[in-house]
Write an enzyme that holds these catalytic residues in place. Structure first.
Site, short mmCIF file in Angstrom:
data_model
loop_
_atom_site.label_atom_id
_atom_site.label_comp_id
_atom_site.label_asym_id
_atom_site.label_seq_id
_atom_site.Cartn_x
_atom_site.Cartn_y
_atom_site.Cartn_z
N ARG A 234 -6.51 -32.03 -14.26
CA ARG A 234 -7.78 -31.35 -13.99
C ARG A 234 -8.15 -31.61 -12.53
NH1 ARG A 234 -6.92 -28.63 -17.66
NH2 ARG A 234 -8.13 -28.26 -19.56
N GLU A 263 -11.54 -24.61 -8.77
CA GLU A 263 -10.63 -23.53 -9.14
C GLU A 263 -11.31 -22.39 -9.90
OE1 GLU A 263 -7.89 -25.81 -11.73
OE2 GLU A 263 -8.53 -24.45 -13.33
N HIS A 295 -3.04 -23.03 -11.88
CA HIS A 295 -3.26 -23.41 -13.29
C HIS A 295 -2.32 -22.62 -14.21
CE1 HIS A 295 -6.43 -25.59 -15.88
NE2 HIS A 295 -5.30 -25.45 -16.58
P1 NAD Z 1 -3.29 -36.75 -24.24
O1 NAD Z 1 -4.63 -36.94 -24.86
O2 NAD Z 1 -2.08 -36.73 -25.11
O3 NAD Z 1 -3.07 -37.88 -23.12
C1 NAD Z 1 -4.06 -38.27 -22.20
C2 NAD Z 1 -3.85 -39.73 -21.90
O4 NAD Z 1 -4.79 -40.12 -20.89
C3 NAD Z 1 -4.08 -40.65 -23.12
O5 NAD Z 1 -2.97 -41.50 -23.29
C4 NAD Z 1 -5.35 -41.41 -22.74
O6 NAD Z 1 -5.35 -42.75 -23.27
C5 NAD Z 1 -5.23 -41.42 -21.23
N1 NAD Z 1 -6.49 -41.75 -20.58
C6 NAD Z 1 -7.76 -41.48 -21.00
N2 NAD Z 1 -8.64 -41.99 -20.13
C7 NAD Z 1 -7.93 -42.60 -19.17
C8 NAD Z 1 -8.29 -43.33 -17.99
N3 NAD Z 1 -9.56 -43.54 -17.68
N4 NAD Z 1 -7.30 -43.81 -17.21
C9 NAD Z 1 -5.99 -43.61 -17.55
N5 NAD Z 1 -5.60 -42.94 -18.65
C10 NAD Z 1 -6.56 -42.45 -19.44
O7 NAD Z 1 -3.42 -35.42 -23.39
P2 NAD Z 1 -2.21 -34.51 -22.86
O8 NAD Z 1 -1.90 -33.46 -23.86
O9 NAD Z 1 -1.12 -35.38 -22.35
O10 NAD Z 1 -2.95 -33.77 -21.64
C11 NAD Z 1 -3.33 -34.46 -20.48
C12 NAD Z 1 -4.22 -33.56 -19.63
O11 NAD Z 1 -3.44 -32.45 -19.14
C13 NAD Z 1 -5.37 -32.88 -20.40
O12 NAD Z 1 -6.51 -33.70 -20.44
C14 NAD Z 1 -5.61 -31.62 -19.62
O13 NAD Z 1 -6.67 -31.84 -18.72
C15 NAD Z 1 -4.32 -31.41 -18.83
N6 NAD Z 1 -3.65 -30.14 -19.15
C16 NAD Z 1 -3.36 -29.29 -18.13
C17 NAD Z 1 -2.72 -28.09 -18.39
C18 NAD Z 1 -2.33 -27.12 -17.30
O14 NAD Z 1 -2.00 -25.97 -17.61
N7 NAD Z 1 -2.33 -27.52 -16.04
C19 NAD Z 1 -2.40 -27.76 -19.72
C20 NAD Z 1 -2.69 -28.67 -20.75
C21 NAD Z 1 -3.32 -29.87 -20.44
#
Ligand code: NAD
Length: 336
Positions: A234, A263, A295
């Site tokens: 994000r 964005e 994105h």
């Molecule tokens: P997920 O929930 O499986 O993993 C997120 C991880 O971040 C978890 O392990 C959590 O413990 C950790 N986390 C939470 N707070 C934290 C902190 N303060 N410091 C460090 N780690 C922390 O999520 P995911 O499916 O792996 O997705 C991750 C991110 O990817 C989503 O939140 C979303 O914003 C982003 N995303 C982007 C796209 C894109 O098209 N660019 C698509 C899907 C998801």
């Protein structure tokens, strides 16, 4: 169920219509984004379907609730654009698609890393222009580099796995440990240690008050000289102005982004005939060591199919009074 779908692009319609052949809901598509001003469009719809740039703040949610909307079905994983407390207060249900295809985002992350490492963004244009000189295309190898993964959930752990395959040393930081990382030979360290030791830092944690501007001027100062920063999570995880200063000074050796702080004013639209007013964004485009995509990390055929099927499965479960698989906030039991 009658579902008002906002921020619709032709590809959303294509994949939602396809998934709806079996789900059988009544879908009505709106190109507009959903926010307080456009919320009246959803008047009388018990469910709305939204994406990452729709703004479901307390004002928008109360308008929707007043008009009879009870379900907010996000067709994405992140939910930072929805005021969950307000939704709960208003007795609404909120669902998302927590894991449609983490591979799509992980693979795009690695594509960005490789593009930067091997200067593919420059080489592509050069060759098309008949310029086969190698000057300025000197690459770096990922083998034996240290990759720091911030957030080792579904996407972060897949990125770690792919980078471990390239022979990278894996360092990780998360508030919850994932055993997968240690099984790859990776090591959990503090954020400070990760910043100081990594050649490449890639962000995969959600945006929350805790992670807003996680990569600040101070964090950048603590990074290795010439490190590469990658963000496909994000935009607001990064202080973009501070990142520009770090690129100018050479502290940051490369930047790859699929997301950007502001964005919502740019991405998903064709602005090629307009003058872009965002000076911070356009400044980033001038650096030779910056690669940006708009994105698109999630945007694969498999992911779109899964997103649409899961979104409609959430709607179906809600309609039947069953717990939706992607439940974020449950509707208050009436009178309870
Ligand atoms: P997920 O929930 O499986 O993993 C997120 C991880 O971040 C978890 O392990 C959590 O413990 C950790 N986390 C939470 N707070 C934290 C902190 N303060 N410091 C460090 N780690 C922390 O999520 P995911 O499916 O792996 O997705 C991750 C991110 O990817 C989503 O939140 C979303 O914003 C982003 N995303 C982007 C796209 C894109 O098209 N660019 C698509 C899907 C998801």
């Amino acid at each position: 169920m009658k579902l008002a779908v906002f921020s619709t692009k032709p590809y959303d319609r294509q994949f939602l219509d396809e998934a709806n052949r079996t789900a059988g809901h009544a879908l009505v598509f709106f190109e507009s984004r959903l926010h307080a001003m456009s919320a009246p469009l959803a008047n009388g719809y018990p469910a709305v379907c939204v994406f990452v740039h729709d703004q479901l703040d307390a004002t928008a949610l109360s308008i929707l609730a007043r008009q009879g909307t009870r379900l907010i079905a996000l067709r994405c994983a992140g939910f930072n654009n929805v005021d969950l407390r307000a939704a709960q207060r208003l007795g609404m249900t909120v669902t998302r698609v927590p894991a449609y295809s983490p591979n799509a985002v992980a693979e795009h992350t690695v594509a960005l890393i490789l593009a930067l490492a091997r200067r593919l963004h420059k080489a592509y244009n050069r060759v098309r222009d008949g310029n086969f000189a190698l000057d300025g295309l000197l690459g770096i190898e990922l083998h034996r580099r240290t990759a720091g993964i911030v957030g080792t959930g579904k996407i972060g752990s897949l990125v770690a796995k792919i980078l471990a395959g390239f022979g990278c040393n894996i360092l990780a930081f998360d508030v919850v440990k994932n055993p997968e990382i240690e099984s790859l030979g990776g090591r959990y360290v503090s954020l400070d240690e990760l910043l100081a030791l990594s050649d490449l830092i890639t962000l995969h944690c959600p945006l929350s008050p805790d992670t807003f501007h996680l990569i600040s001027a101070d964090a950048l100062a603590r990074m290795k000289q010439g490190a590469t920063l990658v963000n496909t999570s994000r935009g607001k995880l990064i202080d973009t102005a501070a990142v520009i200063r770090a690129l100018k000074s050479g502290k940051l050796g490369g930047l790859a982004l699929d997301v950007y702080e502001e964005e919502a004013d740019l991405f998903f639209e064709d602005l090629s005939n307009r003058v872009i007013q965002d000076d911070i964004f356009t400044r980033m485009l001038t650096f030779p060591n910056v690669v940006i995509t708009g994105h698109q990390a999630f945007f694969t055929d498999a992911a779109m199919r899964a997103i649409c099927e899961e979104t409609l499965a959430n709607v179906t479960a809600f309609e039947r009074g069953l717990p939706p698989p992607g439940l974020l906030v449950a509707e208050k039991v009436r009178g309870g």
